[in-house]
Write a protein that holds these residues in place. Structure first.
Motif, PDB file in Angstrom:
ATOM      1  N   ASP A  10      -7.013   0.647  -9.569  1.00  0.00           N
ATOM      2  CA  ASP A  10      -7.267  -0.207  -8.407  1.00  0.00           C
ATOM      3  C   ASP A  10      -6.303   0.117  -7.264  1.00  0.00           C
ATOM      4  N   VAL A  11      -5.037   0.244  -7.599  1.00  0.00           N
ATOM      5  CA  VAL A  11      -4.029   0.542  -6.575  1.00  0.00           C
ATOM      6  C   VAL A  11      -4.274   1.915  -5.981  1.00  0.00           C
ATOM      7  N   GLN A  12      -4.544   2.901  -6.828  1.00  0.00           N
ATOM      8  CA  GLN A  12      -4.774   4.252  -6.319  1.00  0.00           C
ATOM      9  C   GLN A  12      -6.001   4.307  -5.419  1.00  0.00           C
ATOM     10  N   GLU A  13      -7.050   3.612  -5.798  1.00  0.00           N
ATOM     11  CA  GLU A  13      -8.259   3.573  -4.968  1.00  0.00           C
ATOM     12  C   GLU A  13      -7.963   2.895  -3.635  1.00  0.00           C
ATOM     13  N   ALA A  14      -7.206   1.818  -3.671  1.00  0.00           N
ATOM     14  CA  ALA A  14      -6.843   1.120  -2.434  1.00  0.00           C
ATOM     15  C   ALA A  14      -5.972   2.022  -1.556  1.00  0.00           C
ATOM     16  N   LEU A  15      -5.045   2.736  -2.167  1.00  0.00           N
ATOM     17  CA  LEU A  15      -4.188   3.651  -1.403  1.00  0.00           C
ATOM     18  C   LEU A  15      -4.999   4.764  -0.757  1.00  0.00           C
ATOM     19  N   ARG A  16      -5.968   5.295  -1.467  1.00  0.00           N
ATOM     20  CA  ARG A  16      -6.804   6.370  -0.915  1.00  0.00           C
ATOM     21  C   ARG A  16      -7.578   5.914   0.315  1.00  0.00           C
ATOM     22  N   ARG A  17      -7.814   4.626   0.419  1.00  0.00           N
ATOM     23  CA  ARG A  17      -8.561   4.097   1.562  1.00  0.00           C
ATOM     24  C   ARG A  17      -7.687   3.967   2.805  1.00  0.00           C
ATOM     25  N   LEU A  18      -6.368   4.067   2.626  1.00  0.00           N
ATOM     26  CA  LEU A  18      -5.463   3.993   3.773  1.00  0.00           C
ATOM     27  C   LEU A  18      -5.384   5.361   4.453  1.00  0.00           C
ATOM     28  N   PRO A  19      -5.202   5.375   5.764  1.00  0.00           N
ATOM     29  CA  PRO A  19      -4.928   6.653   6.443  1.00  0.00           C
ATOM     30  C   PRO A  19      -3.627   7.248   5.892  1.00  0.00           C
ATOM     31  N   PHE A  20      -3.500   8.570   5.975  1.00  0.00           N
ATOM     32  CA  PHE A  20      -2.388   9.253   5.318  1.00  0.00           C
ATOM     33  C   PHE A  20      -1.019   8.669   5.671  1.00  0.00           C
ATOM     34  N   ARG A  21      -0.733   8.472   6.954  1.00  0.00           N
ATOM     35  CA  ARG A  21       0.610   8.032   7.340  1.00  0.00           C
ATOM     36  C   ARG A  21       0.928   6.659   6.769  1.00  0.00           C
ATOM     37  N   LYS A  22      -0.033   5.721   6.801  1.00  0.00           N
ATOM     38  CA  LYS A  22       0.207   4.404   6.217  1.00  0.00           C
ATOM     39  C   LYS A  22       0.433   4.536   4.718  1.00  0.00           C
ATOM     40  N   ARG A  23      -0.403   5.344   4.067  1.00  0.00           N
ATOM     41  CA  ARG A  23      -0.278   5.544   2.617  1.00  0.00           C
ATOM     42  C   ARG A  23       1.096   6.137   2.281  1.00  0.00           C
ATOM     43  N   ALA A  24       1.492   7.154   3.023  1.00  0.00           N
ATOM     44  CA  ALA A  24       2.779   7.803   2.751  1.00  0.00           C
ATOM     45  C   ALA A  24       3.934   6.815   2.927  1.00  0.00           C
ATOM     46  N   CYS A  25       3.893   6.017   3.981  1.00  0.00           N
ATOM     47  CA  CYS A  25       4.961   5.030   4.208  1.00  0.00           C
ATOM     48  C   CYS A  25       5.008   4.008   3.082  1.00  0.00           C
ATOM     49  N   VAL A  26       3.856   3.489   2.685  1.00  0.00           N
ATOM     50  CA  VAL A  26       3.813   2.495   1.606  1.00  0.00           C
ATOM     51  C   VAL A  26       4.339   3.098   0.308  1.00  0.00           C
ATOM     52  N   VAL A  27       3.885   4.291  -0.036  1.00  0.00           N
ATOM     53  CA  VAL A  27       4.295   4.928  -1.293  1.00  0.00           C
ATOM     54  C   VAL A  27       5.793   5.200  -1.295  1.00  0.00           C
ATOM     55  N   LEU A  28       6.298   5.793  -0.220  1.00  0.00           N
ATOM     56  CA  LEU A  28       7.724   6.128  -0.193  1.00  0.00           C
ATOM     57  C   LEU A  28       8.603   4.875  -0.175  1.00  0.00           C
ATOM     58  N   ARG A  29       8.173   3.851   0.545  1.00  0.00           N
ATOM     59  CA  ARG A  29       8.973   2.629   0.621  1.00  0.00           C
ATOM     60  C   ARG A  29       8.900   1.807  -0.668  1.00  0.00           C
ATOM     61  N   HIS A  30       7.687   1.632  -1.235  1.00  0.00           N
ATOM     62  CA  HIS A  30       7.520   0.703  -2.348  1.00  0.00           C
ATOM     63  C   HIS A  30       7.484   1.362  -3.717  1.00  0.00           C
ATOM     64  N   ALA A  31       7.033   2.592  -3.816  1.00  0.00           N
ATOM     65  CA  ALA A  31       7.005   3.250  -5.127  1.00  0.00           C
ATOM     66  C   ALA A  31       8.286   4.035  -5.378  1.00  0.00           C
ATOM     67  N   PHE A  32       8.859   4.581  -4.309  1.00  0.00           N
ATOM     68  CA  PHE A  32      10.072   5.375  -4.474  1.00  0.00           C
ATOM     69  C   PHE A  32      11.320   4.640  -4.010  1.00  0.00           C
ATOM     70  N   ASP A  33      11.163   3.430  -3.500  1.00  0.00           N
ATOM     71  CA  ASP A  33      12.279   2.606  -3.029  1.00  0.00           C
ATOM     72  C   ASP A  33      13.161   3.316  -2.005  1.00  0.00           C
ATOM     73  N   LEU A  34      12.553   4.119  -1.145  1.00  0.00           N
ATOM     74  CA  LEU A  34      13.329   4.769  -0.096  1.00  0.00           C
ATOM     75  C   LEU A  34      13.565   3.782   1.034  1.00  0.00           C
ATOM     76  N   SER A  35      14.659   3.966   1.727  1.00  0.00           N
ATOM     77  CA  SER A  35      14.941   3.133   2.898  1.00  0.00           C
ATOM     78  C   SER A  35      14.011   3.558   4.033  1.00  0.00           C
ATOM     79  N   GLU A  36      13.980   2.753   5.060  1.00  0.00           N
ATOM     80  CA  GLU A  36      13.167   3.106   6.222  1.00  0.00           C
ATOM     81  C   GLU A  36      13.642   4.422   6.821  1.00  0.00           C
ATOM     82  N   LYS A  37      14.946   4.599   6.865  1.00  0.00           N
ATOM     83  CA  LYS A  37      15.513   5.825   7.436  1.00  0.00           C
ATOM     84  C   LYS A  37      15.154   7.042   6.577  1.00  0.00           C
ATOM     85  N   GLU A  38      15.259   6.912   5.260  1.00  0.00           N
ATOM     86  CA  GLU A  38      14.912   8.019   4.361  1.00  0.00           C
ATOM     87  C   GLU A  38      13.421   8.364   4.460  1.00  0.00           C
ATOM     88  N   THR A  39      12.591   7.346   4.574  1.00  0.00           N
ATOM     89  CA  THR A  39      11.147   7.561   4.719  1.00  0.00           C
ATOM     90  C   THR A  39      10.851   8.266   6.035  1.00  0.00           C
TER      91      THR A  39
END
Length: 188
Positions: free
Chosen positions: A109-138
């Protein structure tokens, strides 16, 4: 108000555009392998030529010049894509954690929802919430500003909440990616 010379140049460029646009688009497609980007690259090349049309039209082979511009734009696009893939691969290679008994349905479900996001939004969400990167690191990883990361993450999470339900969407994203060992549902 255009002059006679400007009008003549405009007519001449329009004829050049009509004669060579399809060829330049095909060249861009063959160079990049991306049919969606081909038209954009051809248009960008022709726009660059229009800005220098007074010099280009005096050249011996304006079509050859146009093909060179397309090749350079394609090379830049490919290099940019390679750099982006390397940045993403760096983060993927650092993930080794696996979880027993993954919630496969939740992850799908999460992967399907992520695929529906445009790349930049998806990348920001994944890096911030799945990899716990800071805003600066992202921002550094994606080559964008911190403000862009903030806005794209916020908009991406709002869209995920709409798709997945409002309860703890960030936790669902983080948990689903950790359980499957596949952060972000890479486009294959």
């Amino acid at each position: 108000m255009g002059t006679v010379v400007d009008d003549a140049a405009s007519v001449e460029f329009h004829a050049f555009f009509e004669r060579h646009y399809a060829e330049l688009s095909r060249l861009a497609h063959l160079l990049t392998g991306e049919p969606d980007a081909a038209d954009d690259l051809a248009a960008d090349a022709l726009l660059a030529m229009w800005h220098r049309w007074d010099r280009v039209r005096a050249a011996d082979h304006p079509a050859a010049y146009a093909r060179g511009v397309v090749a350079n734009l394609a090379r830049t696009r490919i290099r940019s894509a390679v750099r982006e893939r390397r940045r993403v691969a760096l983060f993927w290679s650092q993930r080794e954690e696996k979880v027993e008994n993954p919630d496969v349905a939740g992850a799908v479900d999460v992967q399907e929802a992520l695929r529906r996001l445009p790349f930049r939004k998806r990348a920001c969400v994944v890096l911030r919430h799945a990899f716990d990167l800071s805003e600066k690191e992202t921002a550094l990883a994606l080559g964008v500003s911190v403000g862009t990361v903030k806005s794209q993450t916020s908009k991406g999470m709002a869209e995920l909440q709409r798709l997945l339900g409002p309860q703890n969407a960030p936790l669902k994203v983080r948990a689903a990616m950790a359980r499957t060992g596949d952060a972000g549902g890479r486009d294959r």
